[in-house]
Design a protein around this motif. Structure first.
Motif, PDB file in Angstrom:
ATOM      1  N   SER A 201       2.902  -0.363  -7.769  1.00 50.30           N
ATOM      2  CA  SER A 201       1.957   0.704  -8.045  1.00 50.30           C
ATOM      3  C   SER A 201       0.960   0.813  -6.897  1.00 50.30           C
ATOM      4  CB  SER A 201       1.257   0.474  -9.389  1.00 50.30           C
ATOM      5  OG  SER A 201       0.273  -0.512  -9.266  1.00 50.30           O
ATOM      6  N   PRO A 202       0.358   1.974  -6.638  1.00 48.64           N
ATOM      7  CA  PRO A 202       0.465   3.179  -7.467  1.00 48.64           C
ATOM      8  C   PRO A 202       1.907   3.715  -7.516  1.00 48.64           C
ATOM      9  CG  PRO A 202      -0.612   3.673  -5.367  1.00 48.64           C
ATOM     10  CD  PRO A 202      -0.486   2.194  -5.439  1.00 48.64           C
TER      11      PRO A 202
ATOM     12  N   TYR B  67      -3.359  -1.400  -6.753  1.00 54.64           N
ATOM     13  CA  TYR B  67      -2.210  -1.622  -5.865  1.00 54.64           C
ATOM     14  C   TYR B  67      -1.554  -2.915  -6.338  1.00 54.64           C
ATOM     15  CZ  TYR B  67       0.153  -3.019  -1.503  1.00 54.64           C
ATOM     16  OH  TYR B  67       1.055  -3.426  -0.570  1.00 54.64           O
ATOM     17  N   GLN B  68      -0.255  -2.858  -6.562  1.00 55.52           N
ATOM     18  CA  GLN B  68       0.466  -4.056  -7.001  1.00 55.52           C
ATOM     19  C   GLN B  68       1.780  -4.146  -6.244  1.00 55.52           C
ATOM     20  OE1 GLN B  68       0.571  -4.668 -11.265  1.00 55.52           O
ATOM     21  NE2 GLN B  68       2.410  -5.938 -11.156  1.00 55.52           N
ATOM     22  N   LYS B  69       1.994  -5.279  -5.621  1.00 57.58           N
ATOM     23  CA  LYS B  69       3.220  -5.460  -4.842  1.00 57.58           C
ATOM     24  C   LYS B  69       3.877  -6.784  -5.227  1.00 57.58           C
ATOM     25  CE  LYS B  69       4.993  -5.679  -0.145  1.00 57.58           C
ATOM     26  NZ  LYS B  69       4.661  -5.796   1.270  1.00 57.58           N
TER      27      LYS B  69
ATOM     28  N   LEU C 184      -6.060 -10.825  -6.201  1.00 55.33           N
ATOM     29  CA  LEU C 184      -5.453 -12.002  -6.826  1.00 55.33           C
ATOM     30  C   LEU C 184      -3.980 -12.055  -6.464  1.00 55.33           C
ATOM     31  CD1 LEU C 184      -6.445 -12.166 -10.620  1.00 55.33           C
ATOM     32  CD2 LEU C 184      -7.343 -13.564  -8.742  1.00 55.33           C
ATOM     33  N   ALA C 185      -3.467 -13.267  -6.275  1.00 56.62           N
ATOM     34  CA  ALA C 185      -2.021 -13.451  -6.145  1.00 56.62           C
ATOM     35  C   ALA C 185      -1.562 -14.298  -7.324  1.00 56.62           C
ATOM     36  CB  ALA C 185      -1.692 -14.133  -4.824  1.00 56.62           C
ATOM     37  N   LEU C 186      -0.422 -13.920  -7.885  1.00 58.59           N
ATOM     38  CA  LEU C 186       0.134 -14.624  -9.043  1.00 58.59           C
ATOM     39  C   LEU C 186       1.554 -15.037  -8.666  1.00 58.59           C
ATOM     40  CD1 LEU C 186      -1.457 -11.768 -10.044  1.00 58.59           C
ATOM     41  CD2 LEU C 186      -1.291 -12.954 -12.222  1.00 58.59           C
TER      42      LEU C 186
ATOM     43  N   PHE D  70       1.064  -9.434  -5.972  1.00 59.69           N
ATOM     44  CA  PHE D  70      -0.244  -9.299  -5.328  1.00 59.69           C
ATOM     45  C   PHE D  70      -0.965  -8.118  -5.948  1.00 59.69           C
ATOM     46  CE2 PHE D  70       2.820 -11.362  -2.721  1.00 59.69           C
ATOM     47  CZ  PHE D  70       2.149 -12.520  -2.371  1.00 59.69           C
ATOM     48  N   TYR D  71      -2.186  -8.340  -6.369  1.00 53.02           N
ATOM     49  CA  TYR D  71      -2.913  -7.355  -7.160  1.00 53.02           C
ATOM     50  C   TYR D  71      -4.229  -7.028  -6.464  1.00 53.02           C
ATOM     51  CZ  TYR D  71      -4.393  -5.095 -11.506  1.00 53.02           C
ATOM     52  OH  TYR D  71      -4.782  -4.180 -12.453  1.00 53.02           O
TER      53      TYR D  71
END
Ligand code: OGA
Ligand code: NI
Length: 368
Positions: free
Chosen positions: A155-156, A213-215, A242-244, A309-310
């Motif tokens: 996203s987006p 933004y999310q990758k 943040l990274a998860l 990644f957020y």
């Protein structure tokens, strides 16, 4: 399906230099590691020893306890301490079904084990941030990472490039989609807890993540005959909020730079490793810092890790929380627009190794 007009989106990439694929190098059964992968000086991997001392391990947060009134405060204190001392913590009982985690790990492994020609259908193209390839290859002299990745923007939604979403394995897309929805939920929950741990309103960060933004990045590290010479992923700080990360159940490899040492993060099946990125460092006025980390390889086994990644939306203004600025805590960072920072980060191509944080500080810190 969304048909994206990619020309109208910010582009953050630059031409990547083509290098040989590590999965192919190992098939040649060389007796020595090619020189371009051999590290020197402070980049030399440190192979983990005894992991039994829990004080030496990243704190573990039990999300189940957060839901229980009588444990909640204590657990939030642990988050504060973890963010303060480590910049990292692990979460368990996070609510993401273990069956989904198993499926995402399986499809990741299956993808990287496909023949090269099939994977190359999804290759990173110049000027693009998504697809299958190597990290940050910008110069002919640069040392290379012993690994490959598949990066996909979730996203987006207009940034989703479905041409780069594998159709093999057949259930790749549905599971990646489901997993990323779960991660989005968890990231929101964690940001609220991080805000609370700093006595900020719970929705303090959330308000700034409306068009987040999310990758996702799957990292695949083939076995290496000399894990003491190479790095799977060069030292870096994550530029997002943040990274998860899902680590491999069997093969640890993530190392954190703490107290001038590289500490290996223990693998806990189904746990997620969470870390503070540069954007949260700015938003918390440096109270919580992004910590430099890297990945090492393993002699016998391949290792897969899956990071999400957020970060805020591209046009979001990033600045320190006024609540965290006072006479004793002067404002450390300037305001900037998220996409301008991303552009700077990707155009430098030198934000690795010793320079992992200095280029971020050069961009964002107020100069004295
Ligand atoms: C990353 C990362 C560590 C790992 O993808 O940013 O830090 O263990 N990965 O693969
Ligand atoms: Ni990282």
């Amino acid at each position: 399906m969304v048909s994206a007009d990619f020309d109208s989106l910010p582009t953050f990439g630059r031409s990547l230099i083509k290098v040989e694929n590590v999965e192919e190098i190992i098939k040649r059964e060389l007796q020595e590691v090619p020189e371009r992968y051999v590290r020197h000086d402070e980049q030399i991997p440190s192979i983990p020893h005894d992991q039994s001392d829990s004080k030496q391990n990243v704190p573990i947060i039990d999300m189940g306890k957060i839901a229980q009134a009588h444990h909640r405060e204590e657990e939030i204190k642990k988050i504060a301490q973890a963010c303060d001392e480590w910049g990292f913590f692990q979460v368990v009982n996070h609510g993401i079904p273990h069956s989904l985690i198993d499926r995402v790990k399986r499809i990741g492994k299956e993808f990287f084990q496909l023949p090269l020609e099939k994977k190359q259908r999804y290759s990173v193209r110049p000027g693009n941030l998504q697809g299958y390839g190597q990290t940050f290859v910008v110069s002919e002299s640069q040392k290379l990472d012993w690994g490959n990745l598949l990066g996909l923007i979730m996203s987006p939604p207009e940034c989703r490039d479905m041409n780069l979403w594998p159709t093999e394995p057949a259930d790749f897309r549905e599971n990646v989609d489901a997993y990323n929805s779960e991660i989005k939920r968890l990231a929101g929950q964690l940001l609220a807890l991080i805000a609370e741990s700093l006595q900020l309103p719970a929705d303090y960060f959330e308000k700034k993540f409306s068009n987040a933004y999310q990758k996702m990045r799957m990292n695949y590290y083939p076995p290496c005959l000399r894990p003491d010479l190479v790095l799977g992923l060069s030292a870096h700080a994550d530029q997002v909020a943040l990274a998860l990360l899902l680590q491999d159940d069997e093969v640890p490899g993530l190392q954190i730079h703490k107290d001038n040492q590289w500490k290996t993060v223990q693998s806990i099946p189904n746990a997620l490793v969470i870390n503070i990125g540069n954007v949260i460092e700015v938003m918390t006025n440096g109270r919580y810092k992004s910590v430099v980390h890297r990945a090492i390889t393993n002699k016998e086994k391949a290792r897969l890790s899956i990071g999400v990644f957020y970060a805020p939306g591209f046009t979001q203004e990033i600045s320190p929380a006024p609540e965290l600025i006072d006479d004793n805590h002067p404002c450390l960072f300037r305001k900037f627009i998220h996409q301008d920072y991303m552009q700077d980060y990707y155009s430098r191509g030198n934000s690795l190794g010793a320079k992992a944080k200095s280029s971020f500080y050069e961009y964002a810190r107020i100069k004295k």
